[in-house]
Design an enzyme around this catalytic site. Structure first.
Site, mmCIF file in Angstrom:
data_model
loop_
_atom_site.group_PDB
_atom_site.id
_atom_site.type_symbol
_atom_site.label_atom_id
_atom_site.label_comp_id
_atom_site.label_asym_id
_atom_site.label_seq_id
_atom_site.Cartn_x
_atom_site.Cartn_y
_atom_site.Cartn_z
ATOM 1 N N PRO A 35 -2.850 -4.161 -8.532
ATOM 2 C CA PRO A 35 -1.446 -4.524 -8.345
ATOM 3 C C PRO A 35 -0.987 -4.242 -6.920
ATOM 4 O O PRO A 35 -1.131 -3.122 -6.423
ATOM 5 C CB PRO A 35 -0.704 -3.624 -9.338
ATOM 6 C CG PRO A 35 -1.752 -2.996 -10.191
ATOM 7 C CD PRO A 35 -3.022 -3.052 -9.438
ATOM 8 N N GLU A 36 -0.475 -5.257 -6.261
ATOM 9 C CA GLU A 36 0.149 -5.111 -4.951
ATOM 10 C C GLU A 36 1.631 -5.460 -5.141
ATOM 11 O O GLU A 36 2.091 -5.567 -6.263
ATOM 12 C CB GLU A 36 -0.545 -6.039 -3.933
ATOM 13 C CG GLU A 36 -2.054 -5.811 -3.881
ATOM 14 C CD GLU A 36 -2.788 -6.689 -2.892
ATOM 15 O OE1 GLU A 36 -2.159 -7.150 -1.917
ATOM 16 O OE2 GLU A 36 -3.990 -6.914 -3.077
#
Length: 305
Positions: free
Chosen positions: A2-3
């Site tokens: 997850p960014e």
DNA sequence: CGTATGCCCTGCGCGC
DNA sequence: TGCGCGCAGGGCATAC
């Protein structure tokens, strides 16, 4: 992984299911995922509190419950989602937040890298990374000048600089590679050597790539799901990430994967020419990628910004 | 301060 | 088919 776009998508999907709910009980199955304070205090402070809001800073999720701030970081493989109590418990379930409507906010994390901090009104115990976090790349305060100042004078690669959360918040391996391709900048270029024009192009590309990824609800590369368990749709629009061995969508040259900043790094050797005297270690392309349709970029690099 | 390295952890691809 | 090895990677501690 997850960014920013994935964390933002989790925030948006959790919001209507969590905000306004009272936290009746906190079930901690894996104590090590509670970073601060000790698990007993963490549970005692939270039980009975009401979720007021969910915000995001970089890759951090910030849940406010009155004076309390619950800080979550998903790291590599963390999942936060709401489901019913009847849903079978996942293999790597570590924390369950029982809500007053009977639903459960669950934290599942295969690699156990992520977890929680709980801060009181004095905000003691804040994770260092959050305290030192750089500007939000999609906010108006993130200007080309701000990016230029962050990169100026740095010997390290522009890729390493962009991965540094103290310089710009929220970028990770996928979107750094995409932004550098968009800006036609080789990832191993020393950060301080970018021209003003290149910095301006990179600035626009960071915003453009992240904004598009938010629109597409993030990239599901391996495990990522949003707060409702859905995949993101950005993967098929990625231009270089995980496309080693495939033709560049802009020029047809074979995309390479090399190691930069100890990270798998994807780029087009023609669109992103290497700086002088930089030797790059090739990295074998991930197998099993054959057969994916090659998409042509709506606009080739150079027309961005 | 800037920069580099190792660690945390698990699943998976690879080689045999 | 099965087994063991090494890799992947975000943030942080640590070292220089």
């Amino acid at each position: 992984m997850p960014e920013l776009p994935e964390v933002e998508t989790v925030r948006r999907t959790l919001y209507p299911r969590v905000v306004g709910r009272r936290l009746e009980r906190v079930e901690i199955l894996t104590e090590r995922q509670i970073f601060h304070p000790d698990p007993g205090t963490f549970r005692a402070e939270l039980e009975g509190a009401v979720f007021d809001d969910i915000e995001r800073r970089g890759k951090y999720l910030l849940f406010s419950l009155g004076p309390l701030l619950l800080v979550a970081h998903l790291r590599m493989s963390g999942h936060l989602f709401v489901c019913g109590p009847e849903a079978p418990r996942q293999k790597h379930l570590h924390v369950v937040f029982h809500l007053d409507d009977g639903q459960e906010l669950r934290y599942v994390d295969q690699r156990k890298f992520g977890g929680f901090h709980l801060l009181g009104p004095d905000r003691q115990g804040m994770p260092r990374g959050l305290a030192n976090l750089g500007p939000e790349p999609l906010s108006p305060s993130f200007t080309p000048d701000v990016l230029a100042a962050a990169l100026a004078g740095r010997q390290t690669s522009v890729k390493a600089a962009l991965l540094n959360q103290a310089l710009v918040a929220g970028l990770g391996n996928i979107y750094v590679d995409e932004a550098l391709f968009c800006a036609r900048i080789h990832p191993a270029r020393p950060a301080g050597t970018l021209t003003e024009e290149e910095v301006a192009r990179l600035h626009g590309c960071i915003r453009r790539v992240l904004a598009r990824a938010v629109e597409k609800r993030g990239t599901t590369f391996s495990l990522y799901r949003d707060g409702e368990g859905n995949e993101g749709d950005m993967y098929d629009e990625l231009q270089v990430f995980d496309r080693a061995g495939e033709p560049c969508p802009a020029c047809g040259t074979t995309i390479q994967k090399v190691a930069v900043a100890q990270r798998g790094t994807h780029f087009c050797p023609r669109c992103q020419p290497a700086p002088e005297g930089v030797a790059l270690t090739p990295v074998r392309a991930r197998p099993g990628r054959r057969g994916r349709s090659v998409r042509v970029a709506a606009e080739p690099p150079g027309t961005y910004e």
